[in-house]
Design an enzyme around this catalytic site. Structure first.
Site, mmCIF file in Angstrom:
data_model
loop_
_atom_site.group_PDB
_atom_site.id
_atom_site.type_symbol
_atom_site.label_atom_id
_atom_site.label_comp_id
_atom_site.label_asym_id
_atom_site.label_seq_id
_atom_site.Cartn_x
_atom_site.Cartn_y
_atom_site.Cartn_z
ATOM 1 N N ARG A 87 0.828 -1.210 0.000
ATOM 2 C CA ARG A 87 0.000 0.000 0.000
ATOM 3 C C ARG A 87 0.862 1.260 0.000
ATOM 4 O O ARG A 87 0.574 2.223 -0.692
ATOM 5 C CB ARG A 87 -0.928 -0.037 1.217
ATOM 6 C CG ARG A 87 -1.813 1.176 1.399
ATOM 7 C CD ARG A 87 -2.976 0.905 2.363
ATOM 8 N NE ARG A 87 -2.619 0.159 3.550
ATOM 9 C CZ ARG A 87 -2.138 0.710 4.669
ATOM 10 N NH1 ARG A 87 -1.973 1.998 4.745
ATOM 11 N NH2 ARG A 87 -1.843 -0.044 5.716
ATOM 12 N N ARG A 108 -0.173 -2.064 23.024
ATOM 13 C CA ARG A 108 -1.306 -1.177 23.341
ATOM 14 C C ARG A 108 -1.388 -1.070 24.861
ATOM 15 O O ARG A 108 -1.486 -2.084 25.557
ATOM 16 C CB ARG A 108 -2.586 -1.772 22.764
ATOM 17 C CG ARG A 108 -3.773 -0.865 22.921
ATOM 18 C CD ARG A 108 -4.925 -1.349 22.073
ATOM 19 N NE ARG A 108 -4.675 -1.187 20.656
ATOM 20 C CZ ARG A 108 -5.214 -1.950 19.699
ATOM 21 N NH1 ARG A 108 -6.018 -2.933 20.016
ATOM 22 N NH2 ARG A 108 -4.942 -1.724 18.422
ATOM 23 N N LYS A 143 -8.626 11.495 14.851
ATOM 24 C CA LYS A 143 -8.800 11.285 13.405
ATOM 25 C C LYS A 143 -10.227 11.665 13.009
ATOM 26 O O LYS A 143 -11.107 11.754 13.871
ATOM 27 C CB LYS A 143 -8.551 9.819 13.075
ATOM 28 C CG LYS A 143 -7.086 9.439 13.143
ATOM 29 C CD LYS A 143 -6.879 8.105 12.454
ATOM 30 C CE LYS A 143 -5.426 7.921 12.113
ATOM 31 N NZ LYS A 143 -5.202 6.826 11.190
ATOM 32 N N GLU A 170 6.195 0.300 18.403
ATOM 33 C CA GLU A 170 5.104 1.287 18.442
ATOM 34 C C GLU A 170 4.226 1.048 19.675
ATOM 35 O O GLU A 170 3.835 -0.091 19.937
ATOM 36 C CB GLU A 170 4.225 1.178 17.187
ATOM 37 C CG GLU A 170 3.209 2.309 17.151
ATOM 38 C CD GLU A 170 2.038 2.064 16.203
ATOM 39 O OE1 GLU A 170 1.980 2.729 15.174
ATOM 40 O OE2 GLU A 170 1.176 1.217 16.529
ATOM 41 N N GLU A 185 -15.831 0.378 17.221
ATOM 42 C CA GLU A 185 -15.843 1.007 15.885
ATOM 43 C C GLU A 185 -15.141 0.111 14.873
ATOM 44 O O GLU A 185 -15.589 -0.047 13.738
ATOM 45 C CB GLU A 185 -15.152 2.377 15.969
ATOM 46 C CG GLU A 185 -15.265 3.217 14.710
ATOM 47 C CD GLU A 185 -14.050 3.127 13.807
ATOM 48 O OE1 GLU A 185 -14.076 3.742 12.743
ATOM 49 O OE2 GLU A 185 -13.080 2.414 14.153
#
Ligand code: 0O2
Length: 233
Positions: A87, A108, A143, A170, A185
């Protein structure tokens, strides 16, 4: 404590005769290189997770408060790595993978309060073996979808045998409320056979703002309960 060992690909075995004979030499070399990269990111993930757990422990011991509710971690699977490199039109080689893809090792961290997020980040930034490569504050600047989290990539200095490597990890920091929103979501977007309608998208953005206000209010209550600085009325 008993550590359960997961069966891992063993590079020594891979150098022997255990790979399927149908692999070409080139495929076998690719596979070996991939597992070498993957294991280095796994070590970095483990080291960073330990740092986070220690910081939480430190805050508990010193301030009687656990900033971290829970931690999840994962190594990005090869399909997602390939999808991202395609991508983004990155060169398809390991040098490019190491240089461009920062979220192979991902953690996370779900915190109780918004302030906890910034406190933990601040404490990590003081550690000499960590360097910030990239940070995106989607808490203050969500966002368009309504997504909120603080994304930060640290490069961590890893001592591997006789070499030192800087490996990116990350970390996505969010509150419990942000995590609830992101998880639902994500599922809604993934599950809806048609794309989400404009009305649903708008509602999701609105609920993200509502939850953000709840986060701010819960934090005020926390400060009031602990420090006595907030006037509810
Ligand atoms: P995973 O397994 O969760 O990591 P890219 O990685 O190319 O898509 P970029 O710019 O590198 O994008 O990273 P970005 O957009 O800052 O963050 C990507 C990750 O943030 C996603 O990872 C999600 O985890 C999360 N994320 C970003 N935007 C949204 C959103 O609108 N809704 C939800 N629920 N999550 C979001 P991946 O790629 O999904 O995989």
């Amino acid at each position: 404590m008993i550590l359960q060992k997961t069966e891992r690909i063993n590079l020594v075995k891979l150098n022997g005769k255990t790979t399927p004979t149908s692999f070409t030499k080139e495929q076998e070399d690719l596979l070996k290189e991939y597992y070498k990269v993957e294991s280095e990111y796994r070590y970095a993930l483990r080291e960073m997770s330990a740092k986070l757990e220690n910081l939480d422990d430190y805050c508990q011991s010193n301030f009687d408060h656990n900033p971290i509710h829970h931690i999840e971690s994962r190594i990005k699977n090869p399909e997602s790595i390939l999808e991202k490199m395609t991508r983004r039109e990155y060169d398809m080689d390991f040098e490019s993978l190491r240089k461009n893809v920062y979220d192979i090792a991902g953690i996370r961290v779900v915190c109780n309060y918004i302030n906890d997020i910034y406190q933990i980040i601040n404490l990590l930034q003081k550690q000499k073996d960590l360097n910030v490569i990239l940070e995106k504050d989607y808490i203050v600047n969500p966002k368009d979808t309504g997504y909120r989290s603080f994304h930060i990539v640290f490069s961590i200095e890893m001592y591997l045998n006789d070499e030192v490597k800087n490996i990116p990890v990350e970390i996505q920091f969010r509150t419990l409320a942000m995590d609830m929103w992101a998880s639902l979501e994500h599922e809604l977007r993934y599950k809806s056979s048609n794309n989400l309608s404009e009305k649903d998208k708008k509602n999701l953005r609105r609920y993200s703002d509502d939850l953000y206000n709840v986060d701010l209010n819960m934090q005020r209550v926390y400060i009031s309960a602990i420090v006595g600085e907030y006037d509810n009325d």
